[in-house]
Write a protein that holds these residues in place. Sequence first.
Motif, PDB file in Angstrom:
ATOM      1  N   ILE A  88       0.864  -1.180   0.000  1.00 36.39           N
ATOM      2  CA  ILE A  88       0.000   0.000   0.000  1.00 36.39           C
ATOM      3  C   ILE A  88       0.902   1.231   0.000  1.00 36.39           C
ATOM      4  CG2 ILE A  88      -1.759   1.277   1.289  1.00 36.39           C
ATOM      5  CD1 ILE A  88      -2.493  -1.462   2.582  1.00 36.39           C
ATOM      6  N   VAL A  89       0.615   2.186  -0.873  1.00 40.09           N
ATOM      7  CA  VAL A  89       1.433   3.392  -0.972  1.00 40.09           C
ATOM      8  C   VAL A  89       0.611   4.596  -0.534  1.00 40.09           C
ATOM      9  CG1 VAL A  89       2.837   4.830  -2.492  1.00 40.09           C
ATOM     10  CG2 VAL A  89       2.692   2.361  -2.901  1.00 40.09           C
ATOM     11  N   VAL A  90       1.134   5.357   0.423  1.00 40.14           N
ATOM     12  CA  VAL A  90       0.458   6.559   0.901  1.00 40.14           C
ATOM     13  C   VAL A  90       1.461   7.704   0.975  1.00 40.14           C
ATOM     14  CG1 VAL A  90      -1.201   5.229   2.276  1.00 40.14           C
ATOM     15  CG2 VAL A  90       0.888   6.097   3.354  1.00 40.14           C
ATOM     16  N   SER A  91       0.930   8.922   1.011  1.00 41.35           N
ATOM     17  CA  SER A  91       1.770  10.095   1.216  1.00 41.35           C
ATOM     18  C   SER A  91       2.129  10.220   2.691  1.00 41.35           C
ATOM     19  CB  SER A  91       1.045  11.368   0.764  1.00 41.35           C
ATOM     20  OG  SER A  91       0.778  11.351  -0.611  1.00 41.35           O
ATOM     21  N   GLN A  92       3.268  10.826   2.952  1.00 42.98           N
ATOM     22  CA  GLN A  92       3.663  11.093   4.326  1.00 42.98           C
ATOM     23  C   GLN A  92       2.651  12.037   4.977  1.00 42.98           C
ATOM     24  OE1 GLN A  92       7.409  13.118   4.631  1.00 42.98           O
ATOM     25  NE2 GLN A  92       7.795  12.348   6.695  1.00 42.98           N
ATOM     26  N   PRO A  93       2.139  11.697   6.153  1.00 35.26           N
ATOM     27  CA  PRO A  93       1.147  12.561   6.799  1.00 35.26           C
ATOM     28  C   PRO A  93       1.726  13.930   7.152  1.00 35.26           C
ATOM     29  CG  PRO A  93       1.140  10.368   7.784  1.00 35.26           C
ATOM     30  CD  PRO A  93       2.353  10.445   6.904  1.00 35.26           C
ATOM     31  N   ASP A  94       0.863  14.921   7.125  1.00 37.01           N
ATOM     32  CA  ASP A  94       1.207  16.265   7.574  1.00 37.01           C
ATOM     33  C   ASP A  94       0.393  16.516   8.836  1.00 37.01           C
ATOM     34  OD1 ASP A  94       1.468  18.991   8.056  1.00 37.01           O
ATOM     35  OD2 ASP A  94       1.510  19.515   5.927  1.00 37.01           O
ATOM     36  N   ARG A  95       1.025  16.305   9.986  1.00 39.88           N
ATOM     37  CA  ARG A  95       0.286  16.409  11.236  1.00 39.88           C
ATOM     38  C   ARG A  95      -0.157  17.840  11.523  1.00 39.88           C
ATOM     39  NH1 ARG A  95       2.109  13.916  16.592  1.00 39.88           N
ATOM     40  NH2 ARG A  95       4.280  14.409  16.075  1.00 39.88           N
ATOM     41  N   ASP A  96       0.645  18.821  11.100  1.00 40.65           N
ATOM     42  CA  ASP A  96       0.290  20.219  11.350  1.00 40.65           C
ATOM     43  C   ASP A  96      -1.007  20.596  10.634  1.00 40.65           C
ATOM     44  OD1 ASP A  96       2.543  20.533  12.900  1.00 40.65           O
ATOM     45  OD2 ASP A  96       3.776  21.298  11.260  1.00 40.65           O
ATOM     46  N   ARG A  97      -1.220  20.029   9.448  1.00 33.87           N
ATOM     47  CA  ARG A  97      -2.432  20.324   8.674  1.00 33.87           C
ATOM     48  C   ARG A  97      -3.477  19.217   8.817  1.00 33.87           C
ATOM     49  NH1 ARG A  97      -0.393  20.957   2.809  1.00 33.87           N
ATOM     50  NH2 ARG A  97      -2.548  21.641   2.458  1.00 33.87           N
ATOM     51  N   ASN A  98      -3.174  18.217   9.636  1.00 32.38           N
ATOM     52  CA  ASN A  98      -4.090  17.092   9.862  1.00 32.38           C
ATOM     53  C   ASN A  98      -4.473  16.406   8.556  1.00 32.38           C
ATOM     54  OD1 ASN A  98      -5.601  15.339  11.456  1.00 32.38           O
ATOM     55  ND2 ASN A  98      -7.457  16.578  11.277  1.00 32.38           N
TER      56      ASN A  98
END
Length: 213
Positions: free
Chosen positions: A53-63
């Motif tokens: 499964i391929v996902v983008s790295q999460p951006d916690r600051d922007r949720n």
Amino acid sequence: EQHLRTILQKLTRDFGLSETDPPHSDVATVEFIEESGRMADVIKHNGRLADLIVVSQPDRDRNLGTNSLKSGLFQTGRPVLMCPPGHDSPDDLGARIAVGWNGSLEASRAVALTLDLAVGAEEVTILTGGKGDAHGATVEELVDYYRLRGVTAVPHRFDARNPGEALLAETVKVGANMLIMGAYGESHERETLFGGNTQSVVDKAKISVVLVH
């Protein structure tokens, strides 16, 4: 949707693939699937029969993206490749991989579920540091495990106060362009609130990382 289809069609042409519905097993093909619903639910549905499964790295600051990563890790039982935004993957991505090893259950699953990546790699380096998991297999035993499967793996030991950040730095240091590691030995919520090795990698990675829970 049309924008995504245009990108997919260009990549399909660039890599000499064909777009079919349904896909065929004898050649590499591409299929565009549109499914309504929450992203986490869509990943859960399709991910359980996916090899990767391929996902983008999460951006916690922007949720953004956290639920997608969590769904892939905790709801599918499959390895998840996390890609940093704006990251240009090298043409030989996966040719030189690093495997984080501490003898834990999560690290063991990561090794087992990414054997194809290890077999296909030109170089495999095992990164190990700290005491490791109590009663867990040693790095020497992991080298033997790989050898039985035709993979020559070289151990690389390191010492660091923050193993998560060190894994990223050591991956680059040994010349690997992909890191494979077990994820969230502590709960996701605990690591998010109090910090942890996996959360450090998720927050700070500048390279592609395969995570397995």
